[in-house]
Design a protein around this motif. Sequence first.
Motif, PDB file in Angstrom:
ATOM      1  N   ALA A  71       1.341  -1.131  -0.057  1.00  0.00           N
ATOM      2  CA  ALA A  71      -0.079   0.010  -0.305  1.00  0.00           C
ATOM      3  C   ALA A  71       1.098   1.539   0.230  1.00  0.00           C
ATOM      4  CB  ALA A  71      -1.005   0.090   0.963  1.00  0.00           C
ATOM      5  N   GLU A  72       1.758   1.689   0.885  1.00  0.00           N
ATOM      6  CA  GLU A  72       2.817   3.017   0.914  1.00  0.00           C
ATOM      7  C   GLU A  72       3.265   2.819  -0.641  1.00  0.00           C
ATOM      8  OE1 GLU A  72       3.446  -0.642   2.800  1.00  0.00           O
ATOM      9  OE2 GLU A  72       4.077   0.114   4.342  1.00  0.00           O
ATOM     10  N   VAL A  73       2.993   2.275  -0.994  1.00  0.00           N
ATOM     11  CA  VAL A  73       3.938   2.248  -2.849  1.00  0.00           C
ATOM     12  C   VAL A  73       2.302   3.056  -3.615  1.00  0.00           C
ATOM     13  CG1 VAL A  73       4.142   0.690  -4.769  1.00  0.00           C
ATOM     14  CG2 VAL A  73       6.410   1.388  -3.646  1.00  0.00           C
ATOM     15  N   MET A  74       1.882   2.059  -3.706  1.00  0.00           N
ATOM     16  CA  MET A  74       0.063   2.481  -4.755  1.00  0.00           C
ATOM     17  C   MET A  74      -0.166   4.036  -3.918  1.00  0.00           C
ATOM     18  SD  MET A  74       0.580   0.321  -6.569  1.00  0.00           S
ATOM     19  CE  MET A  74      -1.269   0.624  -7.376  1.00  0.00           C
ATOM     20  N   ASP A  75       0.176   4.069  -2.671  1.00  0.00           N
ATOM     21  CA  ASP A  75      -0.516   5.467  -2.543  1.00  0.00           C
ATOM     22  C   ASP A  75       0.314   6.722  -2.979  1.00  0.00           C
ATOM     23  OD1 ASP A  75      -1.308   7.127  -0.723  1.00  0.00           O
ATOM     24  OD2 ASP A  75       0.842   7.402   0.985  1.00  0.00           O
ATOM     25  N   MET A  76       1.571   6.507  -3.276  1.00  0.00           N
ATOM     26  CA  MET A  76       2.114   7.394  -4.384  1.00  0.00           C
ATOM     27  C   MET A  76       1.173   7.380  -5.816  1.00  0.00           C
ATOM     28  SD  MET A  76       6.055   7.961  -3.763  1.00  0.00           S
ATOM     29  CE  MET A  76       6.389   6.682  -3.125  1.00  0.00           C
ATOM     30  N   THR A  77       1.364   6.327  -6.622  1.00  0.00           N
ATOM     31  CA  THR A  77       0.741   6.260  -7.639  1.00  0.00           C
ATOM     32  C   THR A  77      -1.261   6.118  -8.143  1.00  0.00           C
ATOM     33  OG1 THR A  77       1.836   4.017  -8.086  1.00  0.00           O
ATOM     34  CG2 THR A  77       0.448   4.901  -9.450  1.00  0.00           C
ATOM     35  N   PHE A  78      -1.184   5.909  -6.987  1.00  0.00           N
ATOM     36  CA  PHE A  78      -2.621   6.420  -6.836  1.00  0.00           C
ATOM     37  C   PHE A  78      -2.989   7.583  -6.172  1.00  0.00           C
ATOM     38  CE2 PHE A  78      -4.627   1.733  -6.056  1.00  0.00           C
ATOM     39  CZ  PHE A  78      -4.038   2.100  -7.778  1.00  0.00           C
ATOM     40  N   ALA A  79      -2.279   8.578  -5.560  1.00  0.00           N
ATOM     41  CA  ALA A  79      -2.042  10.059  -5.052  1.00  0.00           C
ATOM     42  C   ALA A  79      -1.734  10.549  -6.845  1.00  0.00           C
ATOM     43  CB  ALA A  79      -0.640  10.578  -4.357  1.00  0.00           C
ATOM     44  N   ASP A  80      -0.889  10.108  -7.744  1.00  0.00           N
ATOM     45  CA  ASP A  80      -0.818  10.780  -8.281  1.00  0.00           C
ATOM     46  C   ASP A  80      -2.153  10.609  -9.535  1.00  0.00           C
ATOM     47  OD1 ASP A  80       1.721  11.042  -8.469  1.00  0.00           O
ATOM     48  OD2 ASP A  80       2.579   9.947  -9.403  1.00  0.00           O
TER      49      ASP A  80
END
Length: 413
Positions: A347-356
């Motif tokens: 989730a910590e990594v998808m946090d960035m992608t999905f913020a984008d």
Amino acid sequence: MSKVKDASLAAQGELKIEWARSHMPVLQRIQERFEKEQPFRGVTIGMCMHLEMKTAVLGQSLNAGGATVTITGSNPLSTQDDVAAALAASGAYVYAWRGVTPKEHHENLLRVLSHGPRVVIDDGGELSVAVHTERQQLIPEMIGACEETTTGVHRYRALEKEGLLKYPVIAVNDTYTKFLFDSQHGTGQSALEGVMRATNMLIAGKTVVIGGFGWVGRGIALRAKGLGAKTVVTEVDPVRALEAVMEGHRVMSMNDAAKIGDIFITATGCNQIITSEHFAEMKDGAVLANSGHFDVEVDVKALRQLAMSTRTARQNVEEFKMRDGRRLYLLAEGRLVNLAAADGHPAEVMDMTFADQALCAEYLVKNKGKLTPKVYGVPPDIDKTTARLWLETHHISIDSLTPEQSRYLQSWE
Ligand SMILES: NC(=O)c1ccc[n+]([C@@H]2O[C@H](COP(=O)([O-])OP(=O)(O)OC[C@H]3O[C@@H](n4cnc5c(N)ncnc54)[C@H](O)[C@@H]3O)[C@@H](O)[C@H]2O)c1
């Protein structure tokens, strides 16, 4: 009305979503602002993405910003039925279940489009291809699309090149806060997790062959090496092959690699990476997995034709017995192993992608009518905002340039 496998799984799915949400502080910050500003009021957003817990958090954040959200899964094996049920219970229109047939998948795409989305968030370009070919009546009202993955960006660029693209698209995949972290570290970790969960095999000491040394391939190679594997990379691009050499991997053709590999993981975005000529050379017990977007990298059809018999050896592991007695093991039908046999990226990594994704969708709506039909990069401000928010929410501070330093950097003297 949503269409999911079992609506009674909602409570279990909500627990998963809560877990992901608690590891996605950047998206939470953005959601808090969306709740106040309602940037998507009156806008329907259609999504075709891997429907698991992090995607549900994105859907709920868009919904909190005023959007009506309608979604289907982007791969037959990556949908988690409990998460789909929970997302439907929270107010989204969900058309997804694990194990959809190609026909059902297509019907679900059209169900999403039946809501008349103005913004599309695609993972593989599928919704937009359907809009361009089968639902062209939606085009005049369409604001634009965001694309999540390399393969999807290729498809959008191909549409653009042929002059067929009808609305603006943001290649969310192609931004630093996506590919440096999600593609590399997210897939690196989760692809190996998928292989390990499916097989329960030790990685240390094994020869792991990675097809492709792009963002995904290099992440997988790095993690496999870290687990003690002897890593081999196959490539077609000489610069990327050189990078792999300098990072300590052996580089060779797939013909050579086929003879020595214990575990094969493809991540090229191209088709026919592992084919009959390679199956013929492989060792007894070789494991085959794919982490590229579509299930075209391992030639599963040819493998089926060559095999004398097949059986399910474990969940997500199919054994192919060859005529000479060798056994080859295919994971997750040759589909994205990290999503089909594990939970996808952390989730910590998808946090960035999905913020984008959330910020790019907002950008499209704010710039409605101002962008022409082409494939755009992510606005650099969005990349910086995502990176800054990630550092802030993880209590990591960085320095800023002093005025004197700024002057120095801008001077030619
Ligand atoms: N599993 C996941 O969760 C996940 C996450 C991100 C991306 N993807 C997908 O993974 C694939 C790769 O993505 P990427 O961002 O690393 O792409 P990329 O373009 O950065 O890298 C692909 C690499 O494969 C190489 N390649 C292409 N054809 C080849 C061939 N025939 N033989 C050997 N090498 C070949 C290219 O030269 C390139 O270096 C895409 O399909 C993408 O959509 C999957």
